[in-house]
Scaffold this motif. Structure first.
Motif, mmCIF file in Angstrom:
data_model
loop_
_atom_site.group_PDB
_atom_site.id
_atom_site.type_symbol
_atom_site.label_atom_id
_atom_site.label_comp_id
_atom_site.label_asym_id
_atom_site.label_seq_id
_atom_site.Cartn_x
_atom_site.Cartn_y
_atom_site.Cartn_z
ATOM 1 N N LEU A 1 1.169 13.462 -0.075
ATOM 2 C CA LEU A 1 1.769 12.486 0.725
ATOM 3 C C LEU A 1 3.210 12.704 0.408
ATOM 4 C CD1 LEU A 1 0.184 9.971 -1.874
ATOM 5 C CD2 LEU A 1 -0.449 10.828 0.193
ATOM 6 N N ARG A 2 3.635 13.324 -0.094
ATOM 7 C CA ARG A 2 4.959 13.679 -0.760
ATOM 8 C C ARG A 2 5.666 14.829 0.090
ATOM 9 N NH1 ARG A 2 4.888 16.737 -6.519
ATOM 10 N NH2 ARG A 2 3.674 14.699 -6.316
ATOM 11 N N ALA A 3 4.619 15.458 0.576
ATOM 12 C CA ALA A 3 5.246 17.294 1.580
ATOM 13 C C ALA A 3 5.718 15.855 3.151
ATOM 14 C CB ALA A 3 4.416 18.353 1.544
ATOM 15 N N VAL A 4 5.183 15.659 3.023
ATOM 16 C CA VAL A 4 4.285 14.646 4.674
ATOM 17 C C VAL A 4 5.670 13.739 4.772
ATOM 18 C CG1 VAL A 4 2.960 12.952 6.045
ATOM 19 C CG2 VAL A 4 1.881 14.773 4.909
ATOM 20 N N ARG A 5 5.912 13.228 3.795
ATOM 21 C CA ARG A 5 6.655 11.956 3.297
ATOM 22 C C ARG A 5 8.390 12.954 3.282
ATOM 23 N NH1 ARG A 5 9.839 11.189 -1.093
ATOM 24 N NH2 ARG A 5 8.300 11.355 -2.200
ATOM 25 N N ARG B 1 -9.603 3.131 -6.017
ATOM 26 C CA ARG B 1 -8.011 2.930 -6.622
ATOM 27 C C ARG B 1 -7.432 4.145 -6.455
ATOM 28 N NH1 ARG B 1 -11.363 -0.462 -10.271
ATOM 29 N NH2 ARG B 1 -11.788 -2.212 -9.275
ATOM 30 N N GLY B 2 -7.868 6.277 -7.396
ATOM 31 C CA GLY B 2 -6.650 6.882 -7.301
ATOM 32 C C GLY B 2 -5.969 6.863 -6.211
ATOM 33 N N ALA C 1 -2.036 6.588 -6.017
ATOM 34 C CA ALA C 1 -1.037 7.937 -5.579
ATOM 35 C C ALA C 1 -0.413 7.451 -4.188
ATOM 36 C CB ALA C 1 -1.777 8.943 -4.847
ATOM 37 N N HIS C 2 -0.785 6.837 -3.534
ATOM 38 C CA HIS C 2 0.873 6.142 -2.699
ATOM 39 C C HIS C 2 1.609 5.339 -3.802
ATOM 40 C CE1 HIS C 2 -1.459 7.050 1.077
ATOM 41 N NE2 HIS C 2 -2.072 7.192 0.534
ATOM 42 N N ALA C 3 1.233 4.350 -4.470
ATOM 43 C CA ALA C 3 2.231 4.028 -5.175
ATOM 44 C C ALA C 3 3.731 4.896 -6.202
ATOM 45 C CB ALA C 3 1.013 2.562 -6.562
ATOM 46 N N GLN C 4 2.491 6.328 -6.474
ATOM 47 C CA GLN C 4 3.495 7.075 -7.246
ATOM 48 C C GLN C 4 4.222 7.566 -6.030
ATOM 49 O OE1 GLN C 4 0.682 9.884 -9.568
ATOM 50 N NE2 GLN C 4 2.844 11.696 -8.962
ATOM 51 N N GLU C 5 3.530 7.906 -4.833
ATOM 52 C CA GLU C 5 4.902 8.975 -3.853
ATOM 53 C C GLU C 5 5.122 7.955 -2.968
ATOM 54 O OE1 GLU C 5 5.720 11.798 -4.382
ATOM 55 O OE2 GLU C 5 4.407 12.010 -5.959
ATOM 56 N N GLY C 6 5.487 6.333 -3.053
ATOM 57 C CA GLY C 6 6.136 5.819 -2.348
ATOM 58 C C GLY C 6 5.305 5.642 -0.832
ATOM 59 N N THR C 7 4.225 6.324 -0.690
ATOM 60 C CA THR C 7 4.070 5.953 0.855
ATOM 61 C C THR C 7 2.806 5.049 0.844
ATOM 62 O OG1 THR C 7 2.570 7.537 0.036
ATOM 63 C CG2 THR C 7 4.203 7.985 1.095
ATOM 64 N N TYR C 8 2.289 4.686 2.061
ATOM 65 C CA TYR C 8 1.351 3.487 2.496
ATOM 66 C C TYR C 8 -0.469 3.763 1.973
ATOM 67 C CZ TYR C 8 0.075 -0.731 4.400
ATOM 68 O OH TYR C 8 -1.062 -2.160 4.684
ATOM 69 N N ALA D 1 -9.444 -5.652 -1.664
ATOM 70 C CA ALA D 1 -8.767 -6.739 -1.854
ATOM 71 C C ALA D 1 -8.262 -7.306 -3.263
ATOM 72 C CB ALA D 1 -9.252 -8.061 -1.347
ATOM 73 N N ASP D 2 -8.050 -7.138 -3.879
ATOM 74 C CA ASP D 2 -8.233 -6.902 -5.540
ATOM 75 C C ASP D 2 -6.382 -6.161 -5.160
ATOM 76 O OD1 ASP D 2 -9.146 -9.718 -6.015
ATOM 77 O OD2 ASP D 2 -10.050 -8.454 -6.983
ATOM 78 N N VAL D 3 -6.455 -5.226 -5.249
ATOM 79 C CA VAL D 3 -6.164 -3.758 -5.691
ATOM 80 C C VAL D 3 -4.843 -4.172 -4.135
ATOM 81 C CG1 VAL D 3 -5.583 -1.050 -4.775
ATOM 82 C CG2 VAL D 3 -8.679 -2.310 -6.498
ATOM 83 N N LEU D 4 -6.123 -4.419 -3.149
ATOM 84 C CA LEU D 4 -4.683 -4.783 -1.603
ATOM 85 C C LEU D 4 -3.476 -5.666 -2.047
ATOM 86 C CD1 LEU D 4 -4.232 -3.031 1.044
ATOM 87 C CD2 LEU D 4 -6.073 -4.734 2.107
ATOM 88 N N LYS D 5 -4.430 -6.701 -2.443
ATOM 89 C CA LYS D 5 -2.975 -7.532 -2.917
ATOM 90 C C LYS D 5 -2.714 -7.088 -4.148
ATOM 91 C CE LYS D 5 -4.555 -13.018 -4.065
ATOM 92 N NZ LYS D 5 -5.096 -13.726 -3.849
ATOM 93 N N ALA D 6 -2.508 -6.782 -5.167
ATOM 94 C CA ALA D 6 -1.740 -6.213 -6.153
ATOM 95 C C ALA D 6 -0.603 -5.671 -5.108
ATOM 96 C CB ALA D 6 -2.647 -5.678 -7.261
ATOM 97 N N ALA D 7 -1.310 -4.299 -4.126
ATOM 98 C CA ALA D 7 -0.214 -3.619 -3.884
ATOM 99 C C ALA D 7 1.060 -3.958 -2.828
ATOM 100 C CB ALA D 7 -1.472 -2.035 -3.042
ATOM 101 N N ARG D 8 0.414 -4.793 -2.047
ATOM 102 C CA ARG D 8 1.066 -5.862 -1.254
ATOM 103 C C ARG D 8 2.034 -6.476 -1.882
ATOM 104 N NH1 ARG D 8 0.718 -5.239 4.247
ATOM 105 N NH2 ARG D 8 0.921 -7.484 4.554
ATOM 106 N N ALA D 9 1.203 -7.111 -2.889
ATOM 107 C CA ALA D 9 2.918 -8.338 -3.473
ATOM 108 C C ALA D 9 3.869 -7.393 -4.313
ATOM 109 C CB ALA D 9 1.916 -8.940 -5.175
#
Ligand code: TRP
Ligand code: MN
Length: 452
Positions: free
Chosen positions: A338-342, A379-380, A384-391, A444-452
């Motif tokens: 994720l980091r390299a691509v970003r 979940r992982g 990982a995306h939350a950690q690297e700031g990617t979507y 849906a629960d994870v996505l909702k939290a990630a988008r909040a």
């Protein structure tokens, strides 16, 4: 516009091509290819452009991709039920995600062309007899006999015909009223209705029906709102059989580009994504969205070079990276990619396949997957995306709407012994209708939290 250099629909033939069958009769292969080349493409350029626009929104973090279907489709499944039951579960999952996360969902089936399978060995030996491996219904038959296992070029035409039938049914289901939001209660299969997920879905369906009634009472004219009555539904498969893909490649006079006419989106697996190989050469020249699977051994450099080759102009919606690391490796292996691509300024769609890195053999010999590990990888992927700031843009999974017993766990708590009762997959184990729905509620629960 992208410069294709010396690309042609057949330029892949000068490259090493893995995983293609060895046909005994060259003439019969050529005849099948020529026949396919005269038939209409299954997909039209405007639809491909539309999917690219939708995936562009996913790449920007404004929508979510849901890609699902059989591991491998079969010529034997000809009834109305197989496609309809898968379609209704994808609709249910989509509605759960759309509602819970208030996020548009791009619906993409592994369907209407998913007939070719890569194999780790060219042959299979049973009780001292060695025969060619089964490579999917587009190549040969799965029965263990010399006649069934002989690669038969006539199967290319059967695959086309079968895809046409399925696609026709899908277009009717998507556009003809079945997918209307007013019908939300009808999508639940009987065996799901009685499960905890069925009850949870019924509650959500009630809320949707109520909201529609409220809006209509306020004067909102549902009859004039086509979005309520239909869905855009797209098709995809692994672009493994290059003779088939080439024969359905068409030139679009309007845009001056080439496109693959067998499905809206095509992807490559880990085994055929060599940078200088035939499969990447074919994919780079067509205008469809293209995907590449990335396993735990994918190196960041390889990923960047693949993007250079497939998506040189960095167009949002063109490339989809599908990671399949395994629940125990995702936290370690995904973030560096994720980091390299970003850092390279790239914006592909990132999609998670939580199925293929989590396949195990049960004590009684069944190939299976644990619901908890599937959930764990999903979940992982989000962490990982939350950690690297990617979507975290989407999910790719193997499922069926039917009441099969192929994956362990879930609210049904399917055990090793339970696998035997309705294990129907000719290939990898799939989530059944209620496990798929259960997964959707979790995402849906994870996505909702990630988008909040
Ligand atoms: N057309 C909209 C969409 O695809 C709303 C919609 C209609 C819908 N039928 C649906 C959403 C079924 C999910 C499932 O988002
Ligand atoms: Mn599979």
């Amino acid at each position: 516009m992208q410069d294709l250099g010396n690309w042609t629909p057949s330029s892949w033939r000068a490259r090493p091509a893995l995983q293609l069958p060895a046909y005994a009769d060259d003439g019969a292969l050529r005849a099948a290819e020529q026949r396919l080349a005269t038939l209409p493409a299954l997909i039209f350029p405007g639809e491909i452009a539309q999917l690219r626009t939708r995936l562009g929104a996913v790449a920007r973090g404004e929508a979510f991709l849901l890609q699902g279907g059989d591991c491998a489709e079969s010529f034997d499944e000809v009834g109305q039920d197989a496609v309809e039951s898968t379609f209704r579960v994808i609709l249910q999952m989509a509605v759960v995600l759309t509602y819970a996360a208030a996020c548009p969902v791009v619906k993409l089936g592994r369907i209407a062309g998913q007939f070719a399978k890569p194999r780790s060995s060219d042959s299979e030996t049973v009780d001292g007899t060695t025969l060619p491996s089964y490579r999917g219904d587009i190549v040969n038959g799965s029965a263990f006999s010399a006649a069934a296992r002989l690669p038969d070029p006539a199967r290319l035409l059967t695959a086309y015909a079968h895809s046409t039938t399925t696609l026709n049914q899908l277009r009717a289901l998507a556009q003809g009223g079945f997918a209307d939001l007013h019908e939300v209660h009808r999508w639940t299969a009987d065996f799901v209705r009685t499960s905890p997920q069925g009850a949870r879905f019924a509650e959500l369906a009630d809320r949707i029906t109520e909201s529609l009634g409220f809006m209509e009472a306020c004067g909102f004219d549902a009859a004039r709102t086509p979005q309520l009555h239909a869905v855009e539904f797209y098709t995809s498969h692994e672009a493994l059989h290059l003779h088939y893909e080439q024969a359905l490649t068409r030139h679009d006079a309007r845009s001056g580009r080439w496109y693959g006419g067998s499905a809206h989106m095509l992807w490559l697996g880990e085994r055929t994504r060599q940078l200088e190989g035939a499969h990447i050469e074919y994919l780079r020249g067509i205008d469809n969205p293209v995907g590449v699977k990335l396993g735990p051994n994918a190196a960041a450099d390889d990923v960047l070079r693949l993007l250079d080759r497939l998506d040189p102009d960095n167009q949002p919606g063109r490339s989809v990276l599908i990671s399949r690391m395994g629940s125990d490796k995702v936290a370690e292996r995904l973030p560096p990619l994720l980091r390299a691509v970003r850092r390279a300024g790239r914006t592909p769609v990132w999609c998670c396949d939580p199925m293929h890195g989590n396949t195990v053999t049960a004590s009684n010999g069944y190939k299976t997957r644990d619901f908890e590990r599937i959930l764990g990888e999903m979940r992982g992927f989000f962490s990982a995306h939350a950690q690297e700031g990617t979507y975290a843009g989407g999910l790719h999974f193997e499922m069926t709407g039917q009441d099969v017993t192929e994956c362990r766990g879930g609210a049904q708590a399917l055990s090793d012994e339970g696998l035997a009762s309705r294990y129907r997959s000719a290939c990898d184990p799939r989530l059944n209708g209620s496990q798929s729905l259960e997964l959707a509620f979790q995402i849906a629960d994870v996505l909702k939290a990630a988008r909040a």
